[in-house]
Enzyme design. Structure first.
Site, PDB file in Angstrom:
ATOM      1  N   PRO A 145      61.674  99.911  92.149  1.00 18.16           N
ATOM      2  CA  PRO A 145      62.254  98.481  92.293  1.00 18.16           C
ATOM      3  C   PRO A 145      61.555  97.660  92.481  1.00 18.16           C
ATOM      4  O   PRO A 145      61.994  96.235  92.202  1.00 18.16           O
ATOM      5  CB  PRO A 145      63.292  99.442  92.782  1.00 18.16           C
ATOM      6  N   TYR A 155      56.088  88.763  87.255  1.00 20.64           N
ATOM      7  CA  TYR A 155      56.812  88.697  87.460  1.00 20.64           C
ATOM      8  C   TYR A 155      58.281  88.574  86.754  1.00 20.64           C
ATOM      9  O   TYR A 155      59.310  88.875  85.986  1.00 20.64           O
ATOM     10  CB  TYR A 155      57.724  87.898  89.297  1.00 20.64           C
ATOM     11  N   HIS A 210      67.066  81.830  88.910  1.00 20.82           N
ATOM     12  CA  HIS A 210      65.838  81.181  89.784  1.00 20.82           C
ATOM     13  C   HIS A 210      64.449  80.973  89.483  1.00 20.82           C
ATOM     14  O   HIS A 210      63.504  81.813  88.360  1.00 20.82           O
ATOM     15  CB  HIS A 210      65.268  82.815  91.060  1.00 20.82           C
ATOM     16  N   TYR A 223      60.756  88.952  99.801  1.00 17.57           N
ATOM     17  CA  TYR A 223      59.922  90.009 100.426  1.00 17.57           C
ATOM     18  C   TYR A 223      59.189  90.085 101.294  1.00 17.57           C
ATOM     19  O   TYR A 223      58.636  89.171 101.030  1.00 17.57           O
ATOM     20  CB  TYR A 223      58.881  90.056  98.725  1.00 17.57           C
ATOM     21  N   LYS A 229      61.869  95.876  87.560  1.00 17.75           N
ATOM     22  CA  LYS A 229      61.481  96.045  85.622  1.00 17.75           C
ATOM     23  C   LYS A 229      62.019  96.818  85.205  1.00 17.75           C
ATOM     24  O   LYS A 229      61.879  96.790  84.054  1.00 17.75           O
ATOM     25  CB  LYS A 229      59.031  96.147  85.919  1.00 17.75           C
TER      26      LYS A 229
HETATM   27  C1  PHB Z   1      68.047  93.406  93.380  1.00 18.76           C
HETATM   28  O1  PHB Z   1      69.110  94.877  93.813  1.00 18.76           O
HETATM   29  O2  PHB Z   1      68.586  93.032  93.219  1.00 18.76           O
HETATM   30  C2  PHB Z   1      67.157  93.682  93.461  1.00 18.76           C
HETATM   31  C3  PHB Z   1      66.200  94.814  93.667  1.00 18.76           C
HETATM   32  C4  PHB Z   1      64.693  95.073  93.337  1.00 18.76           C
HETATM   33  C5  PHB Z   1      64.004  94.046  92.728  1.00 18.76           C
HETATM   34  C6  PHB Z   1      64.958  92.405  92.565  1.00 18.76           C
HETATM   35  C7  PHB Z   1      65.831  92.384  93.008  1.00 18.76           C
HETATM   36  O3  PHB Z   1      62.403  93.725  92.731  1.00 18.76           O
END
Ligand code: PHB
Ligand code: APR
Length: 389
Positions: A292, A384, A72, A200, A296
């Site tokens: 999450p 990020y 991505h 998001y 990270k």
């Molecule tokens: C995911 O489970 O794909 C995931 C979870 C939290 C994030 C990004 C991806 O911030």
């Protein structure tokens, strides 16, 4: 049994450390309390920084991620009913990869088995001993027999609820914690993702995240009350609530379907200092937890393992203790930057009842600044995609 490094925990941190030490010719044994299937059964996040993928390559476990992972270049922020793309690659020259942690763990397990390395599963009463001396050891019970591993070093890769941190005297450790007043309700479904990148969403009803595991398997999250139980969220209720929080275009592209996994996870920020106690080191969730929102958790485990594996390599090949003496400070410097970023993303995107309308307006101002300022978008992007090791 004797080895150079006894690793407690066969999650991503322990397995990655074991592989890198093996690559450096450093003998190691992993002791894990669960079965391999149990470890693989834990559904976790799935976003890898470039540095993490490079470490998987160095561990001989990166090929499938390189082949199957989704690369991505950007991420989308939705608020006020509109969606805004942040082009992280344009800002940093870097990308992120979507590749489930379960698959990372599976690949590391296979690499370790292919190398014929020792992993003791279903080990009970695993206990680190004498890590304040030059002769630490790890004991465990297997098939009702108590075993002991004499070693030079112990790596506590046993997660937040592990034994390693708990065996450190309270006077020798300081912890920092923030528990968030909500949880994440996550669903996995065999449906195509809403978009080819992550979305998001900040919404007055609460946070939502649309992500994926492949172009055929989606992962969606909803902010939910801490005291909610997953039984209160039948699939239809989940999809209806998700549609109420997503922007119109996302709703139009959303394909719903039966959940193949659904669970609620609490959110916390946690850091233990230091991360070294004599001949025992903590790495990964054993030392820190992040919400999450910033993706990270796994990447921080990887950066700890990068520093620790390099430090141990220096000890054995150059007979220098400089790396192991610097490990805790080096790891914590990066940990705290990721903890800050994860806290910032969480604070900006979730509904916090106690901050009221003023807090909600501040969030929208922050988001509006992010999508209208190159400098602000670059700052988000740098964090990020992952700060340098
Ligand atoms: C995911 O489970 O794909 C995931 C979870 C939290 C994030 C990004 C991806 O911030
Ligand atoms: N003895 C032996 N093994 C233990 C013990 C113990 N007393 N306690 C825990 N373990 C094992 C767990 O069963 C687990 O397999 O240690 C492993 C720790 O793995 P994780 O919790 O996955 O932690 P880590 O390897 O640091 O990976 C961090 O995992 O939980 C996610 O979000 C987190 O993505 C992050 C990543």
């Amino acid at each position: 049994m004797r080895t150079k490094v006894a690793i407690i925990g066969a999650g991503p941190a322990g397995l990655l450390l074991g592989q890198l030490l093996h690559a450096y010719g450093i003998d190691n044994v992993i002791v894990e309390r669960q079965t391999p299937d149990y470890v693989l059964g834990r559904i976790r996040a799935g976003l890898l920084e470039e540095g993490t993928v490079a470490l998987l390559d160095a561990a001989g476990a990166g090929a499938r991620a390189r082949h199957e992972g989704l690369v991505h270049h950007g991420v989308e922020l939705a608020f006020g009913g509109a969606r805004h793309r942040i082009d992280m690659h344009a800002a940093t020259g870097k990308t992120v990869m979507i590749y489930g942690q379960t698959e990372v763990t599976r690949d590391l397990m296979k690499a370790r088995a292919d190398a014929g390395l020792a992993t003791v599963y279903q080990a009970a009463d695993v206990t680190p001993h004498d890590f304040g001396s030059v002769a630490p050891r790890v004991s465990y019970v297997k098939d009702d027999i108590t075993h002991e591993i004499a070693c030079d070093f112990i790596a506590g890769c046993d997660g937040f609820h592990g034994v390693s941190r708990s065996r450190v005297p309270a006077s020798a450790i300081q912890t920092f914690e923030r528990v968030y007043p909500f949880g994440w309700l996550g669903i996995l479904s065999e449906t195509p993702p809403v978009s080819h990148e992550l979305i998001y969403t900040n919404h007055e009803r609460g946070f939502a995240l649309c992500t994926m595991r492949s172009m055929h398997r989606s992962r969606h999250y909803l902010q939910c009350p801490l005291d909610d139980h997953v039984d209160q969220w039948p699939d239809d209720k989940f999809w209806d609530e998700l549609k109420r929080r997503l922007d119109r275009k996302a709703v139009d592209h959303l394909v719903t379907g039966p959940s193949i996994e659904k669970s609620i996870a609490p959110l916390r920020s946690f850091v233990a200092e230091p991360m070294r106690f004599g001949r025992m080191f903590l790495a990964g969730d054993a030392a820190h937890i992040v919400p999450p929102t910033g993706a990270k958790g796994l990447n921080l485990a990887a950066s700890d393992v990068h520093y620790l594996s390099q430090a141990l390599r220096e000890f054995y090949t150059e007979k220098s203790a400089a790396g192991i003496d610097a490990y805790s400070a080096m790891a914590l410097a990066r940990v705290w930057k990721a903890v800050r970023f994860s806290w910032w993303m969480t604070s900006m995107l979730h509904k916090f009842p106690d901050t009221g309308e003023f807090g909600a307006r501040i969030q929208l101002a922050e988001l509006d600044y992010l999508v209208s300022s190159k400098a602000a978008a670059t700052s988000l992007s740098e964090n990020y995609v992952g700060l340098p090791f």
